[in-house]
Design a protein around this motif. Sequence first.
Motif, PDB file in Angstrom:
ATOM      1  N   GLY A   1       0.669  -0.646  -0.089  1.00  0.00           N
ATOM      2  CA  GLY A   1       0.017   0.184   0.493  1.00  0.00           C
ATOM      3  C   GLY A   1       1.218   0.914  -0.168  1.00  0.00           C
ATOM      4  N   SER A   2       0.883   2.306  -0.836  1.00  0.00           N
ATOM      5  CA  SER A   2       1.316   2.881  -0.845  1.00  0.00           C
ATOM      6  C   SER A   2       0.519   4.480  -1.064  1.00  0.00           C
ATOM      7  N   ALA A   3       0.739   5.478   0.353  1.00  0.00           N
ATOM      8  CA  ALA A   3       0.078   6.939   0.358  1.00  0.00           C
ATOM      9  C   ALA A   3       0.215   7.457   0.147  1.00  0.00           C
ATOM     10  N   TRP A   4       1.665   8.071  -0.249  1.00  0.00           N
ATOM     11  CA  TRP A   4       2.296   9.494  -0.857  1.00  0.00           C
ATOM     12  C   TRP A   4       3.643   9.454  -1.484  1.00  0.00           C
ATOM     13  N   PHE A   5       4.275  10.566  -1.785  1.00  0.00           N
ATOM     14  CA  PHE A   5       5.379   9.955  -1.667  1.00  0.00           C
ATOM     15  C   PHE A   5       6.810  10.853  -0.813  1.00  0.00           C
ATOM     16  N   THR A   6       7.890  11.127  -1.544  1.00  0.00           N
ATOM     17  CA  THR A   6       8.778  11.596  -0.585  1.00  0.00           C
ATOM     18  C   THR A   6       8.760  13.217  -1.114  1.00  0.00           C
ATOM     19  N   THR A   7       9.394  14.129  -0.628  1.00  0.00           N
ATOM     20  CA  THR A   7       9.769  15.633  -0.763  1.00  0.00           C
ATOM     21  C   THR A   7      10.910  15.252  -2.712  1.00  0.00           C
ATOM     22  N   ALA A   8      11.857  13.877  -1.606  1.00  0.00           N
ATOM     23  CA  ALA A   8      13.015  13.716  -2.626  1.00  0.00           C
ATOM     24  C   ALA A   8      11.948  13.257  -4.003  1.00  0.00           C
ATOM     25  N   GLU A   9      11.368  12.470  -3.882  1.00  0.00           N
ATOM     26  CA  GLU A   9      11.184  12.242  -5.063  1.00  0.00           C
ATOM     27  C   GLU A   9      10.144  13.012  -6.028  1.00  0.00           C
ATOM     28  N   GLY A  10       9.006  14.392  -5.531  1.00  0.00           N
ATOM     29  CA  GLY A  10       8.713  15.897  -6.375  1.00  0.00           C
ATOM     30  C   GLY A  10       9.963  16.202  -6.835  1.00  0.00           C
ATOM     31  N   GLN A  11      11.165  15.709  -6.178  1.00  0.00           N
ATOM     32  CA  GLN A  11      12.372  16.593  -6.690  1.00  0.00           C
ATOM     33  C   GLN A  11      12.775  16.806  -7.611  1.00  0.00           C
ATOM     34  N   GLU A  12      12.789  15.311  -8.046  1.00  0.00           N
ATOM     35  CA  GLU A  12      12.898  14.117  -8.796  1.00  0.00           C
ATOM     36  C   GLU A  12      12.044  14.467 -10.685  1.00  0.00           C
ATOM     37  N   MET A  13      10.694  14.446 -10.135  1.00  0.00           N
ATOM     38  CA  MET A  13       9.969  14.803 -10.888  1.00  0.00           C
ATOM     39  C   MET A  13      10.044  15.986 -12.180  1.00  0.00           C
ATOM     40  N   ALA A  14       9.905  17.657 -10.703  1.00  0.00           N
ATOM     41  CA  ALA A  14      10.643  18.454 -10.742  1.00  0.00           C
ATOM     42  C   ALA A  14      11.562  18.997 -12.089  1.00  0.00           C
ATOM     43  N   ASP A  15      12.520  17.859 -12.013  1.00  0.00           N
ATOM     44  CA  ASP A  15      13.893  17.435 -12.849  1.00  0.00           C
ATOM     45  C   ASP A  15      13.980  16.433 -13.690  1.00  0.00           C
ATOM     46  N   MET A  16      12.583  16.300 -13.324  1.00  0.00           N
ATOM     47  CA  MET A  16      12.230  14.742 -15.086  1.00  0.00           C
ATOM     48  C   MET A  16      11.846  16.078 -16.286  1.00  0.00           C
ATOM     49  N   VAL A  17      11.520  17.179 -15.255  1.00  0.00           N
ATOM     50  CA  VAL A  17      10.199  18.058 -16.400  1.00  0.00           C
ATOM     51  C   VAL A  17      11.544  19.073 -16.690  1.00  0.00           C
ATOM     52  N   ALA A  18      12.414  19.588 -16.372  1.00  0.00           N
ATOM     53  CA  ALA A  18      13.179  20.824 -16.610  1.00  0.00           C
ATOM     54  C   ALA A  18      14.209  19.915 -17.604  1.00  0.00           C
ATOM     55  N   SER A  19      14.463  18.635 -17.572  1.00  0.00           N
ATOM     56  CA  SER A  19      14.992  18.104 -18.616  1.00  0.00           C
ATOM     57  C   SER A  19      14.330  17.877 -20.241  1.00  0.00           C
ATOM     58  N   GLY A  20      12.594  17.819 -19.951  1.00  0.00           N
ATOM     59  CA  GLY A  20      12.069  17.761 -20.917  1.00  0.00           C
ATOM     60  C   GLY A  20      11.544  15.682 -20.943  1.00  0.00           C
ATOM     61  N   VAL A  21      12.306  15.327 -20.635  1.00  0.00           N
ATOM     62  CA  VAL A  21      11.936  14.132 -20.651  1.00  0.00           C
ATOM     63  C   VAL A  21      10.417  13.669 -20.036  1.00  0.00           C
ATOM     64  N   VAL A  22      10.193  14.433 -19.230  1.00  0.00           N
ATOM     65  CA  VAL A  22       7.958  14.587 -18.676  1.00  0.00           C
ATOM     66  C   VAL A  22       8.132  15.405 -19.761  1.00  0.00           C
ATOM     67  N   ASP A  23       6.361  15.407 -20.050  1.00  0.00           N
ATOM     68  CA  ASP A  23       5.857  16.940 -20.920  1.00  0.00           C
ATOM     69  C   ASP A  23       4.826  16.421 -20.024  1.00  0.00           C
ATOM     70  N   LEU A  24       4.332  17.453 -19.357  1.00  0.00           N
ATOM     71  CA  LEU A  24       3.121  17.829 -18.650  1.00  0.00           C
ATOM     72  C   LEU A  24       1.541  18.481 -19.940  1.00  0.00           C
ATOM     73  N   SER A  25       1.671  18.604 -20.963  1.00  0.00           N
ATOM     74  CA  SER A  25       1.124  19.556 -21.933  1.00  0.00           C
ATOM     75  C   SER A  25      -0.088  18.562 -22.432  1.00  0.00           C
ATOM     76  N   PRO A  26       0.033  16.819 -21.843  1.00  0.00           N
ATOM     77  CA  PRO A  26      -1.448  16.366 -21.992  1.00  0.00           C
ATOM     78  C   PRO A  26      -2.244  17.349 -21.254  1.00  0.00           C
ATOM     79  N   PHE A  27      -2.330  17.691 -20.068  1.00  0.00           N
ATOM     80  CA  PHE A  27      -3.097  17.904 -18.564  1.00  0.00           C
ATOM     81  C   PHE A  27      -4.471  19.206 -19.549  1.00  0.00           C
ATOM     82  N   GLU A  28      -4.904  19.353 -19.493  1.00  0.00           N
ATOM     83  CA  GLU A  28      -5.881  20.540 -19.891  1.00  0.00           C
ATOM     84  C   GLU A  28      -6.361  21.274 -18.219  1.00  0.00           C
ATOM     85  N   THR A  29      -5.590  22.744 -18.345  1.00  0.00           N
ATOM     86  CA  THR A  29      -5.770  23.193 -16.884  1.00  0.00           C
ATOM     87  C   THR A  29      -7.548  23.803 -16.823  1.00  0.00           C
ATOM     88  N   GLU A  30      -7.765  23.970 -16.426  1.00  0.00           N
ATOM     89  CA  GLU A  30      -9.186  24.414 -16.062  1.00  0.00           C
ATOM     90  C   GLU A  30      -8.723  25.085 -14.337  1.00  0.00           C
TER      91      GLU A  30
END
Length: 371
Positions: A314-343
């Motif tokens: 069972g996995s309830a959440w994520f660590t701040t370190a994992e949050g930073q990894e995700m942000a860094d993946m976006v920074a490098s262009g490895v992850v693209d968040l453009s599919p999300f439709e923001t309202e």
Amino acid sequence: MTIPQTMTAARMHTVGGELKIEELPTPAPGDMDVLVRVRACGIVPNLGNILANWTTWFPHMPLPPLPAVFGLDPAGEIAAVGKGVHALKPGDRVYVNPGRSCGTCRHCRRGDSISCRHYAFQGYFGFSEHAMQTFADYPIGGLGEYMVAPASAIVRIPDNMAFEQAARLGYLGTAYSALKKVNAGPGDTILVNGISGTLGIGAAIFGLAMGVNRILGTGRDRGLLEEIKALAPHRIEIFSINDGSVTDFAMAHTDGEGVDAFIDCLGPGARHETFLQGVKSIRRGGIIVDVGAVAGEVPIDVHWLMDRNQRLYGSAWFTTAEGQEMADMVASGVVDLSPFETESYPLSEVNHAISGIAQRHGGFSNYVICP
């Protein structure tokens, strides 16, 4: 940045009541805290139920003392730092991980803060009665102009990540942490139940970025499933649970061996049968991670898990370190968040936004409040 003495915030006074827009004193950071000027705060799909029904459904998991400023996923700019904070500065663009722990118990000291008995989500709910001390330490969530958080909870976000996108990191992080727990990577085939939902699409996007060879995704809505497949047509296979057995689908795409990992993103109202079919879809040595919170007592054959050397987390959440990894993946262009439709909605329309989120475009919708 000039910091006013008062701020505007949305506060709930009674369980199930509408949030009221009020003027409150601007909080001040402690020595190891930061003050964040909130620019966007995500609204999770279940927020309406949390505010109206949580005390009845899960009385052992308390809400913050009322009146309270809720708001789970804030992003913004640091406005001020405590005198003990040296690696962060005013003006930094950040996301605030809302997971709070005591910081000093044996679990916290060994880096496992989510196992702390005082663990709570700032601006959301706690996991036991011990969370009340945590709420006293950090009482204000993200649905206001300013909030205080410990410096250890801060994720620095890159310029190519909008505040509105960062306000999605909570649900993305839950999926990402599940992928980390199964060591997802090149060569793997993973099964994601509920892939078109808020959690599931995060598993798809980050699974692709982590090099997962093939992602098998299930859901009900065939139209949404086709949109998920379009993210990577040669690496994603989709299946509607209305068309038969998830187990048969998974086995057909793994030459009968089973998937390396199964991530279940189905919510409390989902059928147990669908979850159990996913469990039966993993190979010897495979890993199951539940992040969707299927509710009730689910029959599991523990002997079967033992014989096949399988694991269930069972996995309830994520660590701040994992949050930073995700942000860094976006920074490098490895992850693209453009599919999300923001309202986006102003703080004054927070009640309208909470009530309207039920009409979202599956997991692609990203509802945020911009105080």
